[in-house]
Write a protein that holds these residues in place. Structure first.
Motif, mmCIF file in Angstrom:
data_model
loop_
_atom_site.group_PDB
_atom_site.id
_atom_site.type_symbol
_atom_site.label_atom_id
_atom_site.label_comp_id
_atom_site.label_asym_id
_atom_site.label_seq_id
_atom_site.Cartn_x
_atom_site.Cartn_y
_atom_site.Cartn_z
ATOM 1 N N TRP A 46 93.729 -39.060 -44.668
ATOM 2 C CA TRP A 46 94.947 -39.558 -45.311
ATOM 3 C C TRP A 46 95.780 -40.373 -44.340
ATOM 4 O O TRP A 46 96.205 -41.480 -44.649
ATOM 5 N N CYS A 84 92.836 -34.664 -46.003
ATOM 6 C CA CYS A 84 94.232 -35.028 -46.135
ATOM 7 C C CYS A 84 95.011 -34.643 -44.879
ATOM 8 O O CYS A 84 95.412 -35.489 -44.100
ATOM 9 N N SER A 122 90.852 -34.402 -50.685
ATOM 10 C CA SER A 122 92.290 -34.264 -50.498
ATOM 11 C C SER A 122 92.673 -32.821 -50.212
ATOM 12 O O SER A 122 93.415 -32.538 -49.274
ATOM 13 N N PHE A 160 89.665 -37.391 -54.413
ATOM 14 C CA PHE A 160 91.022 -36.852 -54.508
ATOM 15 C C PHE A 160 91.036 -35.501 -55.219
ATOM 16 O O PHE A 160 91.523 -34.510 -54.692
ATOM 17 N N TYR A 198 89.986 -42.074 -55.642
ATOM 18 C CA TYR A 198 91.051 -41.284 -56.238
ATOM 19 C C TYR A 198 90.771 -40.994 -57.703
ATOM 20 O O TYR A 198 90.712 -39.846 -58.118
ATOM 21 N N THR A 199 90.624 -42.046 -58.485
ATOM 22 C CA THR A 199 90.406 -41.886 -59.925
ATOM 23 C C THR A 199 89.110 -42.544 -60.350
ATOM 24 O O THR A 199 88.901 -42.795 -61.529
ATOM 25 N N ARG A 234 92.060 -45.442 -51.933
ATOM 26 C CA ARG A 234 92.899 -45.104 -53.081
ATOM 27 C C ARG A 234 92.817 -46.179 -54.151
ATOM 28 O O ARG A 234 92.588 -45.889 -55.325
ATOM 29 N N PRO A 272 93.434 -44.093 -47.574
ATOM 30 C CA PRO A 272 94.210 -44.420 -48.774
ATOM 31 C C PRO A 272 94.640 -45.873 -48.828
ATOM 32 O O PRO A 272 94.497 -46.532 -49.857
#
Length: 621
Positions: A46, A84, A122, A160, A198-199, A234, A272
């Motif tokens: 992170w 993270c 994360s 994430f 992340y997504t 990210r 990120p």
């Protein structure tokens, strides 16, 4: 669950949008490896970086607030993974070592010496065994730690809130949060590499092309079939081509998606909002957000000696105060006083004049919507430093020039009953017990005490009040922010500039070689450029400072004259205290300035196992 799923989906989307619009420092590619050119692997966390050297040792740099950039000694390591606020490494004997934050059991590492690969997400971790099975541990609230069945896995990736695994037949499986489809893997058995963002997720196919799935703000992967490696951040992605060229795509607000010049790259990693690349000559370059790329190899200069002499002169001019009656002899409040309790408790305090200032900040509709969603779905609220309002402090007060030090708090612990109720002796504590007494760990006498419970900070103040007949207490949140920002409303305690090289918060990671343990940090008077115009030192730093107020996720507009925070009755309102819904808990305010002087946090009244310290206030009237 469907409603909560949509809330989380909207929250993550807005978080991505808000971060994309926050134009911060951009960075062209720079070499960050210093004089060392023997690196073989890189990993981007992170806000910290790990690198493995050819001799099997590990180097870390960047944010070392919780010790995550401070790797163990040794030269028998074969793999690294930066999460993270924690780190993992794999040893040649097949065992795993972890360091950094222990929250969410990220460091509850499984036993055994048959591991071949590791991955850090994360808030969760993965490990691959020699028999092809997977072990997961950490935060499992979203299913990221569910252990998949089977023993035919060859590669793992932790994102994430989700995880991926590559099977020996070339297929991929995913588990964890799937509200954006990030674990709904496309069919096929021709995959050779995976990356979890992340997504979204990425996979490299055997023909050298890239596919993605989930909600990918980066856009479609580049076309072509000559790629050999992939990395997911990210909102940006990287890919390495067979000719050694790097291709970046996605959000480039901080320069993280730039494609660096050159054809001599052999490995890539994406944080990120920053990127890393390893070159054939063993050197490392980085680009994007510079926060994680600050080098510990060449420390920034300390405060000038002249500044230290000025501070010593102020100390010599400080007026000694031992009891309440001493104040009655003052025609006007002196600028600096020295509260003397005994030989070991000698605290300097700075006088802060009464005044009016703008407390908090104004936020846009996007941040307010995020705040609404978090207050419903998650414990906490972001942002919590609004609405901005004019606040008046009607009485002057004295506030500690420095945080209470470890030696001062140890002396307090050794003079009271049940001292264990006031401090948490974990790996980050600068305190240990020797021969039945609380003593500072090596080189920690003048370090700001941390891991202090709120009731321990209050008890310290109560004892000083009892022995001096003065009113000694924790600052209110308004007094703390007024001290940090002043009537002019400074963004940071020292002013508006973000380039304060001696900032204590920066010093924690820029000079981490000097502070080799999680508990060894800068002395309270070491970074003297981190000072307010009034002379209060260290309000921007790695230690959160307790305030007397209860914590509410928004300010009360009516509370504008000497505010003392929400009452216990106010805390029954879930719009002020959402924790009442989850655990019927009441928290107290913690203040520090990692972002700006309006930044807020909170801690458990009884617990306080994080990096929590305090400074005192003495009432002058």
């Amino acid at each position: 669950m469907k409603f909560e799923s949509w809330l989380l989906k909207i929250f993550v989307f807005l978080l991505l949008v808000s971060s994309a619009t926050g134009m911060q420092s951009r960075s062209a590619p720079i070499e960050i490896s210093g004089d060392i050119h023997n690196y073989t692997k890189i990993s981007a966390g992170w806000s910290h970086i790990l690198a493995l050297t050819s001799d099997g040792s590990i180097v870390g740099w960047g944010d070392n607030t919780l010790g995550m950039a401070d790797p163990p000694d040794g030269n028998d390591f074969i793999d690294i993974a930066a999460g993270c606020y924690f780190s993992l490494c794999l040893k040649s004997d097949g065992t795993i070592v972890g360091w950094g934050s222990e929250l969410d059991s990220k460091l509850s590492i499984p036993e055994g010496n048959n591991f071949t690969a590791i991955a850090a997400g994360s808030n969760h971790s993965l490990a691959l065994r020699a028999d092809g099975s997977i072990v997961c541990w950490g935060d499992n609230r979203f299913g990221g730690c569910e252990i998949p069945k089977g023993n035919d896995f060859t590669c793992i990736a932790a994102g994430f809130m989700h995880s991926l695994a590559l099977k020996s037949d070339g297929s991929v499986i995913g588990w964890g949060v799937n509200i954006f489809g990030q674990t709904t893997v496309p069919t096929g058995n021709d995959f050779v590499a995976i990356a979890a963002g992340y997504t979204f997720s990425l996979a490299l196919k055997s023909n050298g092309s890239i596919v993605s799935w989930g909600f990918n703000p980066c856009g479609e992967p580049p076309s072509g079939n000559d790629f050999t490696a992939i990395a997911a951040g990210r909102e940006h992605c990287l890919a390495l081509r067979s000719d050694g060229i790097i291709v970046g795509w996605g959000s480039n607000d901080r320069g993280q998606a730039l494609s660096p010049k050159g054809k001599d790259f052999i490995a890539i990693a994406a944080g990120p909002s920053y990127s890393l690349a390893l070159k054939k000559d063993g050197s490392i370059i980085g680009w994007g957000d510079k926060y994680a790329m600050e080098q510990p190899i060449i420390p920034k200069p300390r405060a000038k000696e002249k500044t230290k002499k000025e501070f010593k002169k102020e100390l010599a001019e400080a007026i000694e105060v031992k009891k309440a009656s001493d104040f009655r002899s003052f025609k006007s409040p002196p600028k600096i006083i020295k509260l003397i309790l005994d030989d070991q408790t000698n605290i300097e305090l700075i006088y802060i004049k009464p005044g009016t200032f703008t407390m908090g900040r104004n936020v846009g509709w996007g941040e307010k919507l995020i705040s609404k969603i978090m207050s419903v779905y998650m414990v906490g609220k972001y942002p919590d430093d609004w609405p901005a309002r004019k606040v008046t402090i009607t009485k002057g007060f004295y506030i500690g020039k420095y945080k209470v030090t470890t030696i001062q708090f140890c002396h307090f612990l050794n003079t009271i009953d049940n001292p264990k109720d006031y401090v948490e002796l974990n790996q980050f504590a600068p305190i240990e017990i020797k021969d039945g007494a609380y003593v500072p760990k090596p080189d920690c006498e003048n370090v700001g005490v941390n891991v202090v419970h709120w009731k321990g900070a209050k008890a310290f103040c109560d004892l000083l009040s009892e022995k001096t007949s003065l009113t000694v207490r924790l600052p209110t949140e308004a007094e703390w922010e007024f001290t940090a920002r002043g009537p002019e409303g400074r963004t940071y305690p020292w002013g508006e500039s973000t380039d304060v090289e001696s900032d204590e918060y920066s010093g924690c990671y820029k000079d981490y070689k000097k502070y080799p343990h999680p508990w060894s940090r800068p002395a309270v008077d070491e970074f003297l450029e981190n000072v307010t115009p009034d002379g209060v030192v260290g309000m921007a730093g790695w230690i959160g400072e307790w305030c007397s107020d209860f914590y509410g996720v928004r300010y009360l507009r009516k509370d504008t004259i000497d505010p003392k925070g929400p009452t216990e009755e106010d805390l029954l309102d879930k719009s002020i205290n959402p924790f009442i819904v989850f655990d019927n808990e009441k928290y107290h305010v913690l203040r520090r300035c990692p972002g700006s002087a309006t930044s807020r946090s909170f801690g458990d009244t009884v617990g306080g196992v994080g990096v929590y310290g305090f400074r005192i206030v003495v009432e002058s009237e």
